[in-house]
Design a protein around this motif. Structure first.
Motif, PDB file in Angstrom:
ATOM      1  N   VAL A 318     -34.097 -46.725 -31.061  1.00 27.28           N
ATOM      2  CA  VAL A 318     -33.661 -47.451 -29.867  1.00 27.28           C
ATOM      3  C   VAL A 318     -34.420 -46.891 -28.659  1.00 27.28           C
ATOM      4  CG1 VAL A 318     -31.725 -48.100 -28.390  1.00 27.28           C
ATOM      5  CG2 VAL A 318     -31.371 -47.827 -30.851  1.00 27.28           C
ATOM      6  N   TYR A 319     -34.958 -47.807 -27.856  1.00 26.96           N
ATOM      7  CA  TYR A 319     -35.707 -47.426 -26.663  1.00 26.96           C
ATOM      8  C   TYR A 319     -35.135 -48.157 -25.443  1.00 26.96           C
ATOM      9  CZ  TYR A 319     -39.128 -46.410 -30.363  1.00 26.96           C
ATOM     10  OH  TYR A 319     -39.748 -45.969 -31.500  1.00 26.96           O
ATOM     11  N   GLN A 320     -35.379 -47.599 -24.267  1.00 23.39           N
ATOM     12  CA  GLN A 320     -35.060 -48.292 -23.026  1.00 23.39           C
ATOM     13  C   GLN A 320     -36.340 -48.864 -22.422  1.00 23.39           C
ATOM     14  OE1 GLN A 320     -33.163 -45.956 -19.949  1.00 23.39           O
ATOM     15  NE2 GLN A 320     -33.120 -47.647 -18.493  1.00 23.39           N
ATOM     16  N   VAL A 321     -36.247 -50.061 -21.889  1.00 19.55           N
ATOM     17  CA  VAL A 321     -37.355 -50.616 -21.121  1.00 19.55           C
ATOM     18  C   VAL A 321     -37.280 -50.006 -19.720  1.00 19.55           C
ATOM     19  CG1 VAL A 321     -38.368 -52.692 -20.114  1.00 19.55           C
ATOM     20  CG2 VAL A 321     -37.424 -52.753 -22.442  1.00 19.55           C
ATOM     21  N   LEU A 322     -38.296 -49.218 -19.375  1.00 21.68           N
ATOM     22  CA  LEU A 322     -38.287 -48.482 -18.109  1.00 21.68           C
ATOM     23  C   LEU A 322     -38.746 -49.317 -16.929  1.00 21.68           C
ATOM     24  CD1 LEU A 322     -39.884 -45.105 -19.271  1.00 21.68           C
ATOM     25  CD2 LEU A 322     -37.457 -45.588 -18.908  1.00 21.68           C
ATOM     26  N   TYR A 323     -39.677 -50.234 -17.201  1.00 21.21           N
ATOM     27  CA  TYR A 323     -40.334 -50.920 -16.102  1.00 21.21           C
ATOM     28  C   TYR A 323     -41.117 -52.088 -16.679  1.00 21.21           C
ATOM     29  CZ  TYR A 323     -43.355 -51.480 -11.950  1.00 21.21           C
ATOM     30  OH  TYR A 323     -44.023 -51.966 -10.850  1.00 21.21           O
ATOM     31  N   GLN A 324     -41.349 -53.100 -15.858  1.00 24.01           N
ATOM     32  CA  GLN A 324     -42.197 -54.203 -16.294  1.00 24.01           C
ATOM     33  C   GLN A 324     -43.432 -54.270 -15.409  1.00 24.01           C
ATOM     34  OE1 GLN A 324     -41.532 -58.777 -15.917  1.00 24.01           O
ATOM     35  NE2 GLN A 324     -40.821 -58.219 -17.998  1.00 24.01           N
ATOM     36  N   LYS A 325     -44.606 -54.258 -16.050  1.00 23.65           N
ATOM     37  CA  LYS A 325     -45.880 -54.364 -15.352  1.00 23.65           C
ATOM     38  C   LYS A 325     -46.427 -55.777 -15.541  1.00 23.65           C
ATOM     39  CE  LYS A 325     -48.771 -50.971 -15.375  1.00 23.65           C
ATOM     40  NZ  LYS A 325     -49.782 -49.991 -15.843  1.00 23.65           N
ATOM     41  N   LYS A 326     -46.731 -56.449 -14.465  1.00 18.48           N
ATOM     42  CA  LYS A 326     -47.355 -57.773 -14.526  1.00 18.48           C
ATOM     43  C   LYS A 326     -48.852 -57.572 -14.315  1.00 18.48           C
ATOM     44  CE  LYS A 326     -43.304 -60.358 -12.948  1.00 18.48           C
ATOM     45  NZ  LYS A 326     -43.117 -61.159 -14.171  1.00 18.48           N
ATOM     46  N   GLN A 327     -49.604 -57.653 -15.409  1.00 17.00           N
ATOM     47  CA  GLN A 327     -51.026 -57.327 -15.331  1.00 17.00           C
ATOM     48  C   GLN A 327     -51.892 -58.534 -14.980  1.00 17.00           C
ATOM     49  OE1 GLN A 327     -50.483 -54.257 -14.941  1.00 17.00           O
ATOM     50  NE2 GLN A 327     -52.095 -53.450 -16.285  1.00 17.00           N
ATOM     51  N   ASN A 328     -51.377 -59.745 -15.192  1.00 12.78           N
ATOM     52  CA  ASN A 328     -52.084 -60.961 -14.808  1.00 12.78           C
ATOM     53  C   ASN A 328     -51.062 -62.095 -14.734  1.00 12.78           C
ATOM     54  OD1 ASN A 328     -51.704 -61.930 -17.517  1.00 12.78           O
ATOM     55  ND2 ASN A 328     -53.473 -60.686 -18.133  1.00 12.78           N
ATOM     56  N   LYS A 395     -34.795 -61.217 -19.908  1.00 17.56           N
ATOM     57  CA  LYS A 395     -35.662 -60.996 -18.756  1.00 17.56           C
ATOM     58  C   LYS A 395     -35.428 -59.631 -18.115  1.00 17.56           C
ATOM     59  CE  LYS A 395     -36.762 -65.667 -17.202  1.00 17.56           C
ATOM     60  NZ  LYS A 395     -36.679 -66.632 -16.075  1.00 17.56           N
ATOM     61  N   TYR A 396     -36.531 -59.005 -17.765  1.00 14.96           N
ATOM     62  CA  TYR A 396     -36.443 -57.695 -17.122  1.00 14.96           C
ATOM     63  C   TYR A 396     -35.723 -57.814 -15.778  1.00 14.96           C
ATOM     64  CZ  TYR A 396     -37.722 -53.419 -14.723  1.00 14.96           C
ATOM     65  OH  TYR A 396     -37.679 -52.243 -14.014  1.00 14.96           O
ATOM     66  N   ASN A 397     -34.813 -56.873 -15.539  1.00 14.34           N
ATOM     67  CA  ASN A 397     -34.086 -56.796 -14.278  1.00 14.34           C
ATOM     68  C   ASN A 397     -33.814 -55.325 -14.012  1.00 14.34           C
ATOM     69  OD1 ASN A 397     -32.151 -56.711 -12.227  1.00 14.34           O
ATOM     70  ND2 ASN A 397     -31.071 -58.551 -12.945  1.00 14.34           N
ATOM     71  N   LYS A 398     -34.435 -54.790 -12.999  1.00 16.32           N
ATOM     72  CA  LYS A 398     -34.316 -53.346 -12.753  1.00 16.32           C
ATOM     73  C   LYS A 398     -32.887 -52.912 -12.457  1.00 16.32           C
ATOM     74  CE  LYS A 398     -35.598 -53.466  -7.834  1.00 16.32           C
ATOM     75  NZ  LYS A 398     -36.569 -52.947  -6.839  1.00 16.32           N
ATOM     76  N   GLU A 399     -32.016 -53.868 -12.128  1.00 14.92           N
ATOM     77  CA  GLU A 399     -30.614 -53.542 -11.872  1.00 14.92           C
ATOM     78  C   GLU A 399     -29.774 -53.574 -13.153  1.00 14.92           C
ATOM     79  OE1 GLU A 399     -29.847 -52.510  -8.956  1.00 14.92           O
ATOM     80  OE2 GLU A 399     -31.821 -53.027  -8.116  1.00 14.92           O
ATOM     81  N   LYS A 400     -30.336 -54.107 -14.219  1.00 12.33           N
ATOM     82  CA  LYS A 400     -29.594 -54.241 -15.494  1.00 12.33           C
ATOM     83  C   LYS A 400     -30.451 -53.662 -16.616  1.00 12.33           C
ATOM     84  CE  LYS A 400     -27.518 -58.199 -16.191  1.00 12.33           C
ATOM     85  NZ  LYS A 400     -27.352 -59.670 -16.352  1.00 12.33           N
ATOM     86  N   PRO A 401     -30.297 -52.377 -16.942  1.00 10.35           N
ATOM     87  CA  PRO A 401     -31.138 -51.738 -17.959  1.00 10.35           C
ATOM     88  C   PRO A 401     -31.135 -52.518 -19.273  1.00 10.35           C
ATOM     89  CG  PRO A 401     -29.778 -50.118 -16.851  1.00 10.35           C
ATOM     90  CD  PRO A 401     -29.294 -51.457 -16.385  1.00 10.35           C
ATOM     91  N   LEU A 402     -32.312 -52.605 -19.890  1.00 13.42           N
ATOM     92  CA  LEU A 402     -32.475 -53.301 -21.171  1.00 13.42           C
ATOM     93  C   LEU A 402     -32.851 -52.293 -22.244  1.00 13.42           C
ATOM     94  CD1 LEU A 402     -32.763 -55.894 -22.895  1.00 13.42           C
ATOM     95  CD2 LEU A 402     -35.151 -56.019 -22.099  1.00 13.42           C
ATOM     96  N   TYR A 403     -32.171 -52.381 -23.377  1.00 14.00           N
ATOM     97  CA  TYR A 403     -32.454 -51.516 -24.519  1.00 14.00           C
ATOM     98  C   TYR A 403     -32.885 -52.383 -25.695  1.00 14.00           C
ATOM     99  CZ  TYR A 403     -30.041 -48.051 -21.709  1.00 14.00           C
ATOM    100  OH  TYR A 403     -29.680 -47.211 -20.682  1.00 14.00           O
ATOM    101  N   ILE A 404     -33.853 -51.895 -26.458  1.00 17.50           N
ATOM    102  CA  ILE A 404     -34.341 -52.630 -27.622  1.00 17.50           C
ATOM    103  C   ILE A 404     -34.288 -51.737 -28.851  1.00 17.50           C
ATOM    104  CG2 ILE A 404     -35.819 -54.147 -26.254  1.00 17.50           C
ATOM    105  CD1 ILE A 404     -38.207 -52.431 -27.106  1.00 17.50           C
ATOM    106  N   GLY A 405     -34.079 -52.349 -29.996  1.00 18.55           N
ATOM    107  CA  GLY A 405     -33.988 -51.600 -31.241  1.00 18.55           C
ATOM    108  C   GLY A 405     -35.026 -52.060 -32.259  1.00 18.55           C
ATOM    109  N   PHE A 406     -35.600 -51.102 -32.970  1.00 20.19           N
ATOM    110  CA  PHE A 406     -36.462 -51.381 -34.119  1.00 20.19           C
ATOM    111  C   PHE A 406     -35.705 -50.911 -35.360  1.00 20.19           C
ATOM    112  CE2 PHE A 406     -39.409 -51.733 -30.745  1.00 20.19           C
ATOM    113  CZ  PHE A 406     -40.474 -52.494 -31.207  1.00 20.19           C
TER     114      PHE A 406
END
Length: 468
Positions: A318-328, A395-406
């Motif tokens: 299980v990981y947390q999404v720390l940040y979203q980078k918009k590269q293009n 959708k990424y929202n810095k106010e609502k932490p998102l966790y993902i599982g493999f």
């Protein structure tokens, strides 16, 4: 209009599934609320759900038992665990609760076997099938356990010199097997497996080195296909070629009584996974019985060496999404709090697919993303190449932490990733917990290893050698 993450999963796959359910908008794995684990232990987090190991073992044993009864297959079935899939004591302890046997692949495996003997986890009736290329310490260790009385140790001969090396160190008579060097699928870069002895060379090898050898008893023929047990013309053709060798050998070698069909059962790599284990087992035994009946010989005892099938579906991360980078304009990179290269190395090395799902926020709208790890390596990512299709998450929202599982990551990842050692960009190894259930379904967790600390890494690198 259905636009939330739950609707996406529900419309794309059959959901819920046996191991995956929801508690409101949080994912549960075998009834375990993963968000509660996150709240208690944090992320990144590795976990092993021990009951899944026993469940898979007993399913396979049931399928073989039922098929043998159906076909009047009058021989025994032996389930071996392929230790290289995961060598951890907690894995072996769980697996060995189920009256199984062991397959080894290298020298230190034998030291583990000896520890299991000392602790009463295996006994004189446990088969220890020794595969792999054998030289030096591996031969020495095999000889030691045989000389110390474990007569159900079966070294499987991989090449023409191994038998002589074993005989030099083993006292008295011992059992052996021979591995067939199976031909690989046409798409492979090589035609024949590097492991084993060629089909046409096995009977001559028996006649030359074994037939008149009073010290050796040939018991097993070993057959394994690199691509695993799959319902393809290639697999069935190789199995029939194997049976021709077995029959020819059996007619000259009365002591031969076992066929080892190796491992290779696939595990669930997506929610769309579909594999008919029962059919494959039934048809394998049917083909073996037909061939033996036609040749008027007894059917062999069947050995399997299931590794990934045994432990793969017990593991997760299980990981947390720390940040979203918009590269293009089109690519959103969700950066996790760990690394795919270090914690799930098969995603990087062989584009292996694992089940990947959001742990929370299933009622939120979703977006297409790419997943990036924390190392500075451009290959530290997980995308549609590994995932079979595009990766969608809430959708990424810095106010609502998102966790993902493999999920179903329990085979090979710790040893390939170098558990307890150095990792790319010296990122720390995650905390690892064990999850169990008692007979009443009560869940219990314990920490197996804490997250790696800076001092652990500095010690390995030698920076603390001169420290007082």
């Amino acid at each position: 209009m259905k636009t939330n993450y739950f609707d996406l999963i529900n419309q794309t796959f059959y959901f819920p599934q046996e191991e995956f359910t929801l508690n409101k908008d949080n994912l549960q794995f075998h009834g375990i609320d993963l968000m509660k684990l996150v709240e208690e232990y944090g992320t990144p987090l590795k976990f092993t759900y021990l009951p899944k190991i026993s469940q898979n073992i007993n399913r396979a044993k049931m399928w073989f038992r039922n098929s043998m009864e159906k076909h009047g297959y009058e021989a025994k079935y032996y389930y071996c665990y392929c230790t290289k899939s995961s060598h951890f004591e907690f894995i072996l302890n769980e697996a060995l609760k189920n009256n199984i046997h062991i397959e080894t692949s290298s020298a230190f495996d034998i030291n583990i076997v000896e520890k299991l003997m000392e602790n009463g986890k295996i006994n004189k009736n446990t088969f220890v099938v020794c595969n792999g290329f054998k030289r030096g310490k591996y031969v020495e260790n095999i000889a030691r356990i045989i000389n110390n009385g474990h007569k159900n140790t079966i070294p499987v001969i991989d090449n023409f010199e191994e038998l002589d090396l074993l005989q030099e160190q083993i006292e008295g008579k011992f059992k052996i097997g021979i591995r067939i060097a199976a031909e690989e699928e046409p798409k492979f870069e090589f035609y024949t497996s590097r492991l084993g002895i060629g089909y046409k060379d096995i009977v001559p090898f028996y006649r030359k080195q074994i037939q008149e050898n009073k010290k050796v008893e040939l018991k097993m023929l070993h057959f394994f296909i690199n691509t695993g047990i799959r319902d393809t013309a290639y697999y069935w053709n190789e199995l029939l070629k194997c049976m021709k060798v077995y029959i020819a050998l059996k007619k000259e070698c009365p002591s031969l009584d076992s066929l080892n069909i190796g491992g290779g059962f696939p595990i669930k790599s997506s929610l769309a996974f579909d594999y008919d284990y029962e059919y494959m087992i039934d048809e394998i035994l049917n083909q073996i019985k037909i061939a033996c009946d036609d040749a008027e010989i007894d059917v062999p005892h069947i050995f399997t060496e299931f590794g990934s099938y045994t432990v793969g579906e017990s593991g997760g991360a299980v990981y947390q999404v720390l940040y979203q980078k918009k590269q293009n304009d089109r690519e959103n990179w969700n950066m996790i709090d760990s690394s795919f290269i270090t914690t799930l190395p098969d995603t990087w090395a062989i584009n292996k697919r694992f089940v990947m799902l959001a742990v929370n926020r299933w009622n939120d709208t979703y977006e297409r993303v790419l997943l990036g790890g924390l190392t500075c390596d451009s290959d530290d990512y997980y995308n549609s190449e590994q995932h079979m299709n595009a990766v969608y998450l809430p959708k990424y929202n810095k106010e609502k932490p998102l966790y993902i599982g493999f999920f179903n990551t329990g085979a090979y990842q710790e040893t390939i990733g170098g558990f307890g050692g150095l990792h790319h960009c010296i990122l720390p190894q995650p905390k690892h917990i064990l999850i169990d259930k008692d007979k009443n379904g009560i869940i219990a967790t314990e920490i197996f290893s804490e997250e790696q600390q800076a001092e652990d890494v500095l010690n390995i690198l030698g920076y603390n050698k001169n420290k007082e």
